[in-house]
Design an enzyme around this catalytic site. Structure first.
Site, PDB file in Angstrom:
ATOM      1  N   GLY A   8      26.981  20.744 -38.851  1.00  0.00           N
ATOM      2  CA  GLY A   8      28.447  20.825 -38.703  1.00  0.00           C
ATOM      3  C   GLY A   8      29.135  19.703 -39.453  1.00  0.00           C
ATOM      4  N   GLY A  11      32.912  19.809 -40.417  1.00  0.00           N
ATOM      5  CA  GLY A  11      33.910  19.977 -39.360  1.00  0.00           C
ATOM      6  C   GLY A  11      34.756  18.725 -39.167  1.00  0.00           C
ATOM      7  N   GLN A  12      35.663  18.801 -38.206  1.00  0.00           N
ATOM      8  CA  GLN A  12      36.624  17.709 -37.971  1.00  0.00           C
ATOM      9  C   GLN A  12      35.917  16.369 -37.746  1.00  0.00           C
ATOM     10  OE1 GLN A  12      38.715  17.729 -34.234  1.00  0.00           O
ATOM     11  NE2 GLN A  12      40.434  16.504 -35.017  1.00  0.00           N
ATOM     12  N   ASP A  34      25.938  22.376 -43.330  1.00  0.00           N
ATOM     13  CA  ASP A  34      27.011  23.205 -42.753  1.00  0.00           C
ATOM     14  C   ASP A  34      26.917  24.575 -43.396  1.00  0.00           C
ATOM     15  OD1 ASP A  34      29.609  24.189 -41.785  1.00  0.00           O
ATOM     16  OD2 ASP A  34      30.016  22.090 -41.341  1.00  0.00           O
ATOM     17  N   ILE A  35      27.709  25.519 -42.892  1.00  0.00           N
ATOM     18  CA  ILE A  35      27.793  26.834 -43.550  1.00  0.00           C
ATOM     19  C   ILE A  35      29.025  26.892 -44.450  1.00  0.00           C
ATOM     20  CG2 ILE A  35      26.492  28.165 -41.837  1.00  0.00           C
ATOM     21  CD1 ILE A  35      29.228  29.038 -40.671  1.00  0.00           C
ATOM     22  N   TYR A 142      33.093  28.590 -24.403  1.00  0.00           N
ATOM     23  CA  TYR A 142      32.796  27.271 -24.989  1.00  0.00           C
ATOM     24  C   TYR A 142      32.329  26.305 -23.886  1.00  0.00           C
ATOM     25  CZ  TYR A 142      34.015  22.754 -27.232  1.00  0.00           C
ATOM     26  OH  TYR A 142      34.006  21.473 -27.732  1.00  0.00           O
ATOM     27  N   LYS A 146      28.706  24.518 -23.383  1.00  0.00           N
ATOM     28  CA  LYS A 146      28.576  23.051 -23.360  1.00  0.00           C
ATOM     29  C   LYS A 146      27.919  22.591 -22.054  1.00  0.00           C
ATOM     30  CE  LYS A 146      30.018  21.741 -27.393  1.00  0.00           C
ATOM     31  NZ  LYS A 146      29.087  21.086 -28.318  1.00  0.00           N
ATOM     32  N   ILE A 172      40.435  15.542 -30.036  1.00  0.00           N
ATOM     33  CA  ILE A 172      40.314  14.480 -31.046  1.00  0.00           C
ATOM     34  C   ILE A 172      41.450  14.622 -32.066  1.00  0.00           C
ATOM     35  CG2 ILE A 172      38.811  13.422 -32.792  1.00  0.00           C
ATOM     36  CD1 ILE A 172      37.677  13.270 -29.928  1.00  0.00           C
TER      37      ILE A 172
HETATM   38  C1  AKB Z   1      38.762  22.223 -27.983  1.00  0.00           C
HETATM   39  O1  AKB Z   1      39.994  22.160 -27.793  1.00  0.00           O
HETATM   40  O2  AKB Z   1      38.108  23.269 -27.866  1.00  0.00           O
HETATM   41  C2  AKB Z   1      38.035  20.946 -28.322  1.00  0.00           C
HETATM   42  C3  AKB Z   1      37.481  20.275 -27.099  1.00  0.00           C
HETATM   43  C4  AKB Z   1      38.384  19.666 -26.119  1.00  0.00           C
HETATM   44  O3  AKB Z   1      36.296  20.225 -26.933  1.00  0.00           O
HETATM   45  N1  AKB Z   1      38.895  20.050 -29.015  1.00  0.00           N
END
Ligand code: AKB
Length: 313
Positions: A8, A11-12, A34-35, A142, A146, A172
């Site tokens: 990744g 990414g950001q 990364d892709i 998500y 996680k 972030i």
């Molecule tokens: C999101 O908004 O999905 C991410 C996070 C808080 O993990 N920035």
């Protein structure tokens, strides 16, 4: 000398992490993957390779070829994109992590560091000062990936003795690479619109409060956690935060430098995601175990963001 693989990397967070790792270990010791097509910041600071984390054979081959001993696994589908395509989020976030952990175990990798998120918390977790250990009942795919990922790290540590560490990032804020598909993206979008002289329509309401952190602190946090002696770590996953801000707080802070900036609010499906997350989290365990301390407050962050975005335009 560490030989570091970053997934990744475009990414950001990954794109900025690569620059810092290169300064510490040398460009030839950072294998970024990364892709996406690598931006200049990644190309100039590492050896870049195309890698989809779902491709365990290519992942393994890269680790062997470059004698990798440390992995920063940053590739992930974020919360809002994950709600649009839950199966993809499941595949990339969980199968991708299992692939990393399996390769790490088989190739005797010294250390795996990978971010978790405030998204592991659901509506039943305390909203204020959410503790490191509390109910994890996320309501997004998500968050589910996680939270399950955190358990996988614990499993690989206890079953195989693999040193794998994680930290729960808040939203972030950064100017180098735009975030992609998160719920906290509105904050970065606001700065970009303000510097471009455009009004912004925010997708969460003015009083939506969430934990945030400036990129330099996010990089410091992951590098400090990676460098901490294993014996000091009482946990494998740490809450980390710096600021607790509403959408309106960002607007007012931006208006101190750019008074003409205007924002209106039209909440969409991301409001529900934001409402399921904490307002602020308790990171005292990170402060205790590896001296975590953020450096950026809201004013310093806003000044730096506006300055950097102006320079980049
Ligand atoms: C999101 O908004 O999905 C991410 C996070 C808080 O993990 N920035």
């Amino acid at each position: 000398m560490n030989r570091i693989l970053v997934t990744g990397a475009c990414g950001q967070i990954g794109s900025e992490l690569v620059g810092h790792l290169s300064a510490m270990a040398g460009k030839r010791n950072v294998i970024s993957t990364d892709i996406q097509t690598a931006p200049e910041i990644v190309k100039s600071n590492s050896q870049f390779h195309y890698l989809n984390v779902m491709d365990v054979h290519k992942l393994s081959a890269l680790v062997v070829e470059h004698e990798v001993d440390t992995i920063f696994h940053m590739a992930a589908i974020l919360s809002a994109n994950g709600e649009k395509n839950p199966k993809l989020a499941y595949d990339v976030n969980l199968q991708g992590l299992v692939n990393i952990l399996e390769v790490a175990r088989l190739q005797k990798i010294k250390k795996v560091v990978t971010p978790s998120s405030i998204a592991v918390f659901g509506p039943d977790a305390p909203k204020e000062n959410t503790p490191n250990s509390t109910a994890l009942n996320p309501t997004t795919m998500y968050g589910v990936t996680k939270a399950a990922g955190e358990k996988l790290l614990q499993y690989y540590r206890h079953k195989f003795g693999l040193d794998c560490r994680s930290l729960r990032y808040p939203g972030i804020i950064s100017s180098e690479t735009a975030p992609g598909g998160g719920t906290t993206d509105f904050a970065v979008d606001m700065y970009i619109h303000a510097v471009d002289g455009r009004p912004y329509t925010c997708f969460v309401s003015e009083n939506t409060r969430l934990p945030f952190m400036y990129m330099d602190d996010a990089i410091k946090a992951i590098l400090d956690l990676a460098a901490a002696p294993l014996d000091n770590l009482e946990s494998q996953v740490y809450n980390v935060t710096a600021l607790s801000l509403t959408a309106g707080d960002f607007v007012r802070s931006i208006q101190q430098s750019l008074p003409e900036f205007r924002c209106d609010y039209q909440p969409d499906f991301r409001q529900q995601i934001a409402d399921s997350w904490p307002h602020n989290i308790d990171d005292s365990e990170a402060r205790r175990d590896w001296d975590w301390q953020p450096a950026y407050d809201l004013d310093r962050m806003s000044e730096t963001m506006i300055q950097n975005l102006r320079k980049a335009r």
